[in-house]
Design an enzyme around this catalytic site. Structure first.
Site, PDB file in Angstrom:
ATOM      1  N   GLU A   1     -62.852 -48.971 -20.519  1.00 26.47           N
ATOM      2  CA  GLU A   1     -61.460 -49.423 -20.638  1.00 26.47           C
ATOM      3  C   GLU A   1     -60.498 -48.251 -20.494  1.00 26.47           C
ATOM      4  OE1 GLU A   1     -63.951 -50.539 -22.526  1.00 26.47           O
ATOM      5  OE2 GLU A   1     -63.944 -52.630 -21.882  1.00 26.47           O
TER       6      GLU A   1
ATOM      7  N   ALA B   1     -59.443 -58.905 -25.445  1.00 23.14           N
ATOM      8  CA  ALA B   1     -58.403 -58.022 -25.979  1.00 23.14           C
ATOM      9  C   ALA B   1     -59.001 -56.997 -26.943  1.00 23.14           C
ATOM     10  CB  ALA B   1     -57.337 -58.845 -26.697  1.00 23.14           C
TER      11      ALA B   1
ATOM     12  N   PHE C   1     -61.436 -55.117 -26.714  1.00 25.61           N
ATOM     13  CA  PHE C   1     -61.944 -53.885 -26.108  1.00 25.61           C
ATOM     14  C   PHE C   1     -60.832 -52.928 -25.688  1.00 25.61           C
ATOM     15  CE2 PHE C   1     -65.307 -57.038 -24.444  1.00 25.61           C
ATOM     16  CZ  PHE C   1     -65.832 -57.162 -25.713  1.00 25.61           C
TER      17      PHE C   1
ATOM     18  N   HIS D   1     -64.746 -60.622 -30.731  1.00 29.57           N
ATOM     19  CA  HIS D   1     -64.213 -61.304 -29.546  1.00 29.57           C
ATOM     20  C   HIS D   1     -63.082 -62.258 -29.897  1.00 29.57           C
ATOM     21  CE1 HIS D   1     -68.279 -60.001 -28.409  1.00 29.57           C
ATOM     22  NE2 HIS D   1     -67.789 -59.882 -27.193  1.00 29.57           N
TER      23      HIS D   1
END
Lengths: 325, 456
Positions: free
Chosen positions: A60, A84, A86, A127
């Site tokens: 990322e 989101a 990560f 998650h």
């Protein structure tokens, strides 16, 4: 008008902007051949080719960093995080480089960061994150949070055209759950402008994203069962948020409930509530109230997830309390 | 030094007001923090209220027997002894003086804009100056105060406006309604009306509560020699009000079913001794009946409901109220979520609530939230009764005494333990068919009880 799902509308917005502007390109993990973790970019590789639909390395930091660099060189990157959650690995690139470059060197960073956000999908603690408060605090970033297919497309297009780094919160819960009419023309939803989804004089609910739908459900029940009429304000943009419209609905009703899916403590609602109290004290007929997720990570087990995240019943109860205050 | 407000506490979600039963301290007496300061009575539960702080009781606003809305100031404590002495020495503090010591934001806000009060009159004023703040502990929202300022509503007028909000709070609608009424000449701009005038315009205001009993009972009272006059206790008064209100609210219809309790009687007597040994209390019929009712409600959930305006609210939880006679009067503690309890669980809950009712140890929440009530008047020998619905529920079951009777079974006469069960139901929403089927389900649950089952 075409009827499409929320995620189709997001895709449509990206597609149209890529057709319109050759400087727009996509970057993210598995967004090309695989079409993205949620299939938001399915078919893009075939249409736009490998140079504009880039399958990134599993980093990322690299995705956000490359986007900042490309934006500085005049491109308009649209970066996808698979979830989101990560984005924390790319956080430094976002809050230091993307957010501050314009202030330091007067160079715009016209990039978009797409964050598939939130819970209600039984995704568990890694998650289901709502990341907006992390970025809401950082000057130099814009944040949009569409709740309808129309705004999903309109705000995606606005985000891509904006010369600032813009974070698009995509509510995973809404991806395939809601459908709506979406204009087929080139219209955009302006950033920083909220929309009143329901009119009522008794109290105002200020919300965004997934909880807009729960608030509407609660408001209908309240109207049918109690005859209490609530205004529902969908902020649509968080940074900047539509202060004029918040002021309007608070002054109209004298009672404000701020609702979001994100955790309560230090959330966007805290800022809005504080601002209302500071700016509109003499318009208040009741204390500003807030609803957000409990201050624990979003649990995996569905009954626990249900207990932690806001729902229509809880919003209904708070609205009733506030109306009776 | 600090002057501390003592307010009528919120004793439960749905409790709107409370009655002062007794002040345990007189004016001028010191009280420790958490020492019992007074006793109050709210909807059926009497509670002793501890002092919120250490100090000296300098003013009692709400006298004994006064009924006031929750969060209303009922007294003031002074934490500073010297200051307290001054306040008491100068006699009862007149209303205007409160403004100096109150910490209420309402008072402060109005003070800032109110014109300076006229030079203090030498004599105690009969009516305080029109603009003098009278913050008797009532909270005004910033919006209400800003409307009052814009519309030039004096603090005294504001004090007179009946509040429809939680705890009697004046809402935006209340003050706008007042302003409109004043503009159209329905009320005088600066009222010096007595409390009666105010309460008569305030539906639901505590002061205007109607006396217990039917209003039409105005026949002259004749007292003979030796007749005793016994004031009703608070619980008795509440009971009277509830009963009259229930009859006026719901058209009562009664359905009577005969129940063959023989299986239950045998099961209870077979298990009574072992049960008492293991649980430490006696096994009664009540848990069996509650269990049968809960199972019938699961089959006919519309009995477990309330009427709200033109809607029927079907309750998800089955909370069974059981009428318990106490020396204080009739009290109905509630077994919460009876649908989640086994027969043993129900028996334990019944015992716990009955014990605490008699020991006057019930908490306010113990008597709240009932969705269906059972009155077991059979224990007094009553064979057959027609109970009154416990509002806002829509049905109540009365269970008569279990008596051995000759009955016909398969064309033979047998001696069986029989009881008559009556259900009174609200015919606004329950018809004879639903009422009858529900009762029949209770009967079948009891008569079909598994005689070989263990209590667990």
């Amino acid at each position: 008008m075409a009827v499409m799902t929320y995620i189709e509308a997001l895709s449509r917005g990206m597609w149209e902007e890529m057709e319109r502007d050759p400087s727009v390109f996509l970057i993210g993990e598995d967004i090309g051949a695989y079409g993205g973790a949620f299939k938001a970019t399915k078919g893009f590789l075939e249409r736009f080719g490998q140079e504009r639909v880039i399958d990134a390395t599993l980093s990322e930091a690299a995705i956000v960093g490359a986007s900042v660099g490309a934006a500085l060189l005049g491109m308009r990157p649209v970066a996808e995080m698979q979830f989101a959650d990560f984005v924390t690995c790319g956080f430094n690139q976002m809050v230091v480089n993307a957010a501050k470059t314009h202030y330091r060197w007067h160079l715009p960073v016209p990039m978009v960061l797409r964050l598939p956000t939130g819970g209600y999908i039984h995704g568990g603690p890694y998650h289901s994150t709502s990341p907006e408060a992390w970025f809401f605090h950082v000057p130099g970033l814009k944040i949009v949070a569409p709740s309808t297919p129309r705004d999903a497309k309109g705000l995606m297009k606005a985000a891509i055209r904006d010369d600032n780094p813009v974070i698009v919160l995509e509510f995973k819960y809404l991806y395939r759950r809601i459908k709506g009419e979406v204009p087929e023309d080139d219209s955009v939803t302006p950033i920083g402008v909220g929309e009143i989804r329901r009119e009522g004089d008794d109290l105002a609910v200020i919300t965004y994203g997934s909880t807009v739908h729960f608030a509407l459900e609660a408001a209908e029940r309240l109207s049918q069962q109690e005859g209490i009429e609530a205004t529902i304000l969908d902020l649509r943009s968080l940074a900047p948020f539509d202060r004029d419209l918040v002021r309007h609905v608070v002054q109209r009703t004298g009672k404000a409930l701020v609702v979001h899916e994100d955790h309560l403590t230090g959330g966007v609602g805290a800022e809005i509530a504080a601002w209302i109290a500071e700016e509109m004290f003499t318009s208040l007929d009741a204390p500003v109230r807030r609803i957000g997720a409990a201050d624990v990570p979003v649990p995996f087990a569905p009954p626990l997830e249900e207990a932690v995240l806001p729902n229509a019943a809880g919003i209904h109860a708070a609205m009733l309390d506030l109306a009776r205050y | 030094m600090a002057r501390i407000e003592v307010v009528m506490p919120q004793m439960g979600e749905s409790i709107a007001e409370g009655t002062i039963v007794k002040w345990h301290k007189n004016i001028g007496e010191a009280v420790r923090k958490d020492e019992i300061l007074l006793e109050i009575s709210t909807d059926k539960v009497d509670s002793e209220i501890p002092s919120p702080a250490a100090g000296i009781l300098v003013e009692i606003v709400a006298k004994e027997q006064a009924t006031v809305a929750v969060q209303t100031v009922i007294a003031y404590l002074e934490t500073d002894a010297t200051s307290a002495a001054g306040q008491i020495a100068s006699g009862q503090i007149h209303p205007g003086a409160n403004a100096d010591t109150t910490s209420s934001a309402a008072g402060a806000a109005m003070n800032a804009d109110a014109p300076a009060p006229p030079a203090a009159p030498a004599l105690a004023p009969q009516a305080p100056p029109a603009d003098a703040p009278l913050p008797r502990g009532r909270f005004y929202s910033p919006l209400v105060l800003s409307i009052a300022r814009t519309e030039q509503v004096s603090m005294e007028e504001l004090e007179q406006i009946p509040g429809s909000g939680e705890g009697g709070r004046v809402t935006k609608k209340d003050i706008l309604g007042y302003v409109n009424a004043r503009k159209s000449g329905q009320v005088a701009p600066v009222a010096s009306r007595g409390p009666e005038a105010v309460s008569s315009t305030a539906p639901g205001a505590a002061a205007s509560r109607p006396p217990a009993g039917p209003a039409s009972a105005k026949a002259p009272l004749v007292r003979g020699q030796g007749d005793q006059v016994i004031p009703m206790t608070n619980v008795q008064q509440k009971m009277a009000q509830h009963m009259v209100a229930s009859i006026q609210t719901s058209p009562h219809v009664a359905a009577v079913h005969e129940v063959d309790m023989t299986v239950i009687v045998k099961h209870r007597s077979d298990h009574a001794a072992a049960f008492e040994r293991s649980e430490g209390f006696k096994l009664t019929y009540t848990p069996y009946i509650i269990d049968a009712v809960v199972r019938a409600i699961k089959k006919y959930p519309l009995i477990n409901a309330s009427v709200e305006g033109t809607s029927i609210v079907r309750k998800s939880a089955i909370n069974i109220g059981m009428a318990v006679a106490s020396e204080n009067g009739l009290i109905v503690p509630v077994i919460k979520h009876a649908e989640e309890k086994s027969l043993l669980g129900i028996a334990r809950a019944v015992h716990d609530l009955a014990e605490r009712t008699r020991a006057r140890k019930l908490m306010p929440e113990d008597i709240q939230g009932g969705t269906f009530t059972i009155s077991n008047y059979g224990v007094f020998g009553t064979v057959f009764g027609t109970p009154i619905i416990n509002q806002p529920q829509i049905a109540i079951l009365g269970t008569g005494a279990i008596v051995k009777r000759p009955v016909v079974i398969n064309d033979a006469i047998a001696i069986r333990s029989i009881a008559y069960f009556t259900m009174s139901f609200d015919h606004r929403v329950v018809d004879g068919m639903l009422g009858g089927m529900f009762m029949d389900s209770i009967v079948k649950n009891l008569e079909g009880f598994d005689a070989g089952s263990e209590i667990k």
